[in-house]
Design an enzyme around this catalytic site. Structure first.
Site, short mmCIF file in Angstrom:
data_model
loop_
_atom_site.label_atom_id
_atom_site.label_comp_id
_atom_site.label_asym_id
_atom_site.label_seq_id
_atom_site.Cartn_x
_atom_site.Cartn_y
_atom_site.Cartn_z
N ARG A 59 1.17 4.63 30.26
CA ARG A 59 0.18 4.39 29.19
C ARG A 59 -0.60 5.64 28.83
NH1 ARG A 59 -4.88 3.26 29.85
NH2 ARG A 59 -4.66 2.13 31.80
N TYR A 111 -2.61 2.89 1.70
CA TYR A 111 -1.87 1.75 2.23
C TYR A 111 -2.86 0.60 2.50
CZ TYR A 111 0.95 -0.86 5.62
OH TYR A 111 1.63 -1.84 6.28
N ASP A 182 -1.63 11.04 5.46
CA ASP A 182 -0.58 10.08 5.83
C ASP A 182 0.68 10.53 5.08
OD1 ASP A 182 1.23 7.94 5.86
OD2 ASP A 182 -0.37 6.42 5.95
N LYS A 207 8.97 3.43 9.18
CA LYS A 207 9.58 3.68 7.89
C LYS A 207 10.69 4.73 8.04
CE LYS A 207 6.31 0.86 6.80
NZ LYS A 207 5.01 1.27 6.26
C1 LIG Z 1 3.70 1.04 6.71
C2 LIG Z 1 2.65 2.06 6.49
C3 LIG Z 1 1.60 2.22 7.40
C4 LIG Z 1 1.42 1.32 8.62
O1 LIG Z 1 2.44 1.51 9.54
P1 LIG Z 1 2.90 0.36 10.61
O2 LIG Z 1 3.99 1.03 11.35
O3 LIG Z 1 3.32 -0.83 9.82
O4 LIG Z 1 1.72 0.07 11.47
C5 LIG Z 1 0.68 3.22 7.15
N1 LIG Z 1 0.78 4.02 6.08
C6 LIG Z 1 1.77 3.88 5.16
C7 LIG Z 1 1.82 4.80 3.99
C8 LIG Z 1 2.74 2.91 5.34
O5 LIG Z 1 3.71 2.77 4.43
#
Ligand SMILES: *Cc1c(COP(=O)(O)O)cnc(C)c1O
Length: 393
Positions: A59, A111, A182, A207
């Site tokens: 962890r 997001y 992000d 993603k």
């Molecule tokens: C999907 C997404 C997130 C969140 O990610 P998870 O893996 O679903 O927690 C954050 N930012 C963007 C731009 C995303 O497309």
């Protein structure tokens, strides 16, 4: 902080290894272990005090499978260090908790999950300011206290609008703040925000990094100094990635450069075909020369990505009918997998916004968002054409 690589992205990620393996495995084997044994108490004390390198407890992030993954993640963003998380939201929440206490200022569209998280940060007493992309002149004013955090996404969801990362970084740094980006939509193959002046990069590895819609994970890349600030939050909020998932993600990263270049090519082909379609009003894709952010995207990105949006003639009903008639594009949220997906932002990712908030962001009811996958581009174009023909003939 970024380190200039000497080899290409595909070579570097394929040859990412931490240790020579005693059994000859080219990559770290899967260590599912939670804990590690020591010969003597003195050895344990040396590790716990930081005098010696060594593993203590998974962890905490001490796990060879996770560490090899993190070395690869860092390399992709040309970062000094990286942390892997159990989800994208885990990475984002650790960053905001560790670095956002003096105030978080967001620029442009975010997001949906991040918007909800920001409300929770406000419950904890963090000052949060949301600026539209057009309100960048207000940014300097919003950065009134040293040590604040500016947070953004580019390209943004679902309009693919582009923010100038270098320009933002200059303003942010002039006010003693940090810039977090992000980078999920672009992927590290198409854009490396740290090389443009950002301080922290975040990814939903669920993603493109995972790329097969079968992994939930997240990542943060930054200087060693900032990674050391975020690490205790991950450790004590228990946000570590599972070793099994880390091994899968490390395997996915080895094909990331190849996959992204094909996503880029496929999305451009789809964008060009849809741009000329009589029932499509406009196509939003940074790779199209008449897209408002095209010149900026061409400057700060190496590829334009696999995401695009298009506005269908009519409105909500017609766009929904097109989505419902697609056969290859699956009707699903998310993005970045090998399979193509379609979603209608007003009914999914931006459902919670008011009609006025959607209008401000250019999200019409007829907008469809496509995550262009790795099928043959001709088949994807044909699928869109047949769905449009059914609705408009
Ligand atoms: C999907 C997404 C997130 C969140 O990610 P998870 O893996 O679903 O927690 C954050 N930012 C963007 C731009 C995303 O497309």
């Amino acid at each position: 902080m970024s380190t200039k690589p000497t080899q290409g992205d595909a070579t570097r990620i394929i040859h990412n290894r931490r240790h020579a393996d005693a059994e000859g495995s080219p990559y770290a084997p899967l260590y599912t272990t939670t804990t590690y044994r020591f010969e003597k108490t003195a050895d344990l004390l040396n590790v716990i005090s930081g005098k010696d390198d060594g593993n203590l407890y998974t962890r905490w992030g001490s796990n060879p499978t996770i560490q090899e993954l993190e070395q690869g993640l860092a390399q992709l963003e040309q970062a000094e260090a990286a942390l892997a998380f159990g989800s994208g939201m885990a990475a984002i929440s650790a960053a905001l908790l560790a670095l956002g206490r003096n105030g978080i200022v967001c620029v442009g569209d975010l997001y949906g999950g991040t918007q909800e998280l920001l409300k929770q940060c406000q419950l904890l007493g963090f000052p949060v300011t949301l600026l539209l992309k057009e309100q960048q002149t207000e940014l300097a004013q919003a950065l009134h206290t040293p040590g604040m955090l500016v947070y953004c996404e580019t390209p943004a969801n679902p309009t693919l609008s582009i923010l100038d990362i270098s320009e933002l970084a200059n303003v942010v740094h002039a006010h003693g703040a940090l810039l977090a980006v992000d980078n999920t939509f672009a992927s590290p193959i198409n854009q490396q925000p740290l090389t443009l002046g950002a301080d922290v990069v975040l990814h939903s590895a669920s993603k493109y990094l995972g790329g097969h819609s079968d992994i939930t994970a997240g990542a943060l890349m930054a200087s060693l100094e900032l990674v050391r600030k975020v690490a205790p939050w991950r450790k004590n909020f228990g946000q570590i990635i599972a070793p099994e998932v880390a091994a899968l993600l490390a395997r996915s990263l080895r094909t990331l450069p190849l996959r992204i270049r094909q996503h880029n090519d496929n999305a451009l082909a789809v964008a060009q075909a849809m741009q000329n379609h009589p029932n499509i009003r406009r196509v939003l894709y940074p790779g199209l020369p008449d897209f408002p952010g095209h010149a900026l995207a061409a400057q700060q990105m190496q590829g334009f990505g696999g995401m695009l949006s298009m506005e269908v003639d009519g409105g909500f009903e017609q766009a929904a009918a097109v989505a419902d008639n697609l056969q290859l594009f699956l009707l699903a949220t998310s993005l970045g997998g090998v399979e193509s997906l379609v979603s209608q932002p007003c009914a999914t990712s931006h459902y919670a916004l008011s009609a006025e908030e959607r209008r401000q962001r250019g999200i019409s009811d007829g907008l469809l968002r496509l995550s262009v996958g790795l099928e043959n581009a001709e088949d994807l174009i044909h699928d869109l054409q047949q769905a449009l023909a059914r609705v408009f003939s």
